[in-house]
Design a protein around this motif. Structure first.
Motif, PDB file in Angstrom:
ATOM      1  N   ALA A  11       0.836  -1.205   0.000  1.00  6.00           N
ATOM      2  CA  ALA A  11       0.000   0.000   0.000  1.00  6.00           C
ATOM      3  C   ALA A  11       0.864   1.246   0.000  1.00  6.00           C
ATOM      4  CB  ALA A  11      -0.935  -0.007   1.208  1.00  6.00           C
ATOM      5  N   LEU A  12       1.929   1.198   0.754  1.00  2.00           N
ATOM      6  CA  LEU A  12       2.837   2.335   0.809  1.00  2.00           C
ATOM      7  C   LEU A  12       3.522   2.551  -0.549  1.00  2.00           C
ATOM      8  CD1 LEU A  12       3.866   4.471   2.732  1.00  2.00           C
ATOM      9  CD2 LEU A  12       5.682   2.898   3.428  1.00  2.00           C
ATOM     10  N   ARG A  13       3.935   1.459  -1.172  1.00  2.00           N
ATOM     11  CA  ARG A  13       4.561   1.560  -2.511  1.00  2.00           C
ATOM     12  C   ARG A  13       3.569   2.124  -3.534  1.00  2.00           C
ATOM     13  NH1 ARG A  13       7.891  -4.044  -2.325  1.00  2.00           N
ATOM     14  NH2 ARG A  13       9.683  -3.201  -1.216  1.00  2.00           N
ATOM     15  N   GLU A  14       2.328   1.679  -3.478  1.00  7.44           N
ATOM     16  CA  GLU A  14       1.296   2.183  -4.394  1.00  7.44           C
ATOM     17  C   GLU A  14       1.063   3.678  -4.168  1.00  7.44           C
ATOM     18  OE1 GLU A  14      -1.398   2.437  -7.409  1.00  7.44           O
ATOM     19  OE2 GLU A  14       0.020   0.814  -6.990  1.00  7.44           O
ATOM     20  N   GLU A  15       1.021   4.114  -2.937  1.00 10.31           N
ATOM     21  CA  GLU A  15       0.841   5.529  -2.625  1.00 10.31           C
ATOM     22  C   GLU A  15       2.023   6.350  -3.120  1.00 10.31           C
ATOM     23  OE1 GLU A  15       0.170   8.485   1.178  1.00 10.31           O
ATOM     24  OE2 GLU A  15      -0.177   6.327   1.456  1.00 10.31           O
ATOM     25  N   ILE A  16       3.229   5.817  -2.972  1.00 10.69           N
ATOM     26  CA  ILE A  16       4.427   6.506  -3.471  1.00 10.69           C
ATOM     27  C   ILE A  16       4.368   6.621  -4.991  1.00 10.69           C
ATOM     28  CG2 ILE A  16       6.929   6.268  -3.771  1.00 10.69           C
ATOM     29  CD1 ILE A  16       6.981   5.058  -0.914  1.00 10.69           C
ATOM     30  N   ARG A  17       3.938   5.546  -5.666  1.00  9.06           N
ATOM     31  CA  ARG A  17       3.826   5.584  -7.136  1.00  9.06           C
ATOM     32  C   ARG A  17       2.814   6.652  -7.579  1.00  9.06           C
ATOM     33  NH1 ARG A  17       0.793   4.412 -11.006  1.00  9.06           N
ATOM     34  NH2 ARG A  17      -0.836   3.474  -9.750  1.00  9.06           N
ATOM     35  N   ARG A  18       1.654   6.692  -6.934  1.00  9.82           N
ATOM     36  CA  ARG A  18       0.628   7.697  -7.266  1.00  9.82           C
ATOM     37  C   ARG A  18       1.147   9.109  -7.006  1.00  9.82           C
ATOM     38  NH1 ARG A  18      -3.762   6.375  -3.695  1.00  9.82           N
ATOM     39  NH2 ARG A  18      -2.801   4.390  -3.312  1.00  9.82           N
ATOM     40  N   THR A  19       1.848   9.273  -5.904  1.00 15.27           N
ATOM     41  CA  THR A  19       2.405  10.587  -5.573  1.00 15.27           C
ATOM     42  C   THR A  19       3.416  11.018  -6.618  1.00 15.27           C
ATOM     43  OG1 THR A  19       2.096  10.135  -3.225  1.00 15.27           O
ATOM     44  CG2 THR A  19       3.592  11.921  -3.798  1.00 15.27           C
ATOM     45  N   ARG A  20       4.228  10.096  -7.101  1.00 17.54           N
ATOM     46  CA  ARG A  20       5.211  10.415  -8.152  1.00 17.54           C
ATOM     47  C   ARG A  20       4.515  10.822  -9.446  1.00 17.54           C
ATOM     48  NH1 ARG A  20       9.591   5.591  -7.171  1.00 17.54           N
ATOM     49  NH2 ARG A  20      10.746   6.655  -5.530  1.00 17.54           N
ATOM     50  N   VAL A  21       3.448  10.112  -9.806  1.00 15.27           N
ATOM     51  CA  VAL A  21       2.702  10.454 -11.022  1.00 15.27           C
ATOM     52  C   VAL A  21       2.110  11.852 -10.887  1.00 15.27           C
ATOM     53  CG1 VAL A  21       0.665   9.871 -12.395  1.00 15.27           C
ATOM     54  CG2 VAL A  21       2.245   8.071 -11.689  1.00 15.27           C
TER      55      VAL A  21
END
Length: 113
Positions: A11-21
């Motif tokens: 979940a943390l990795r997914e949130e980081i990916r969305r934040t980067r986008v």
């Protein structure tokens, strides 16, 4: 929460990916705003297009007015021609007066030389 902690990590990795986008999109928008030359080119292109549209509308309007005036002149010429055909005497007198005026002017001018 799960016992092994892998769910939280994913979940943390997914949130980081969305934040980067989102951050990438924000940076692109800021870069576009900072590109003054591109914005000026776009603004000039829009102004040019508006001027073309205005010119086309003006040409269309003027052509319409010219056609309307030509129709009015055509009708008036036809009416004058009909009036002359009905009663040619006044028009013949005007034409004779014009010819006489030209002859008098030529004679006066010839005497001065």
């Amino acid at each position: 929460m799960t016992g092994n902690g892998t769910g939280d990590t994913e979940a943390l990795r997914e949130e980081i990916r969305r934040t980067r986008v989102e951050l990438g999109e924000t940076m692109e928008l800021l870069a576009a705003k900072a590109d003054v030359k591109a914005r000026l080119r776009e603004s000039a292109g829009q102004a040019k297009e508006r001027m073309r549209e205005q010119a086309a509308l003006t040409v269309s309007r003027v052509r319409g007015q010219a056609a309307q005036k030509a129709d009015v002149a055509r009708v008036q010429a036809y009416e004058k021609g009909a009036a002359v055909r009905r009663n040619p005497v006044p028009w013949a007198a005007v034409a004779a007066g014009a010819v006489a005026t030209v002859i008098v002017l030529l004679v006066v001018r010839g005497r001065r030389r």
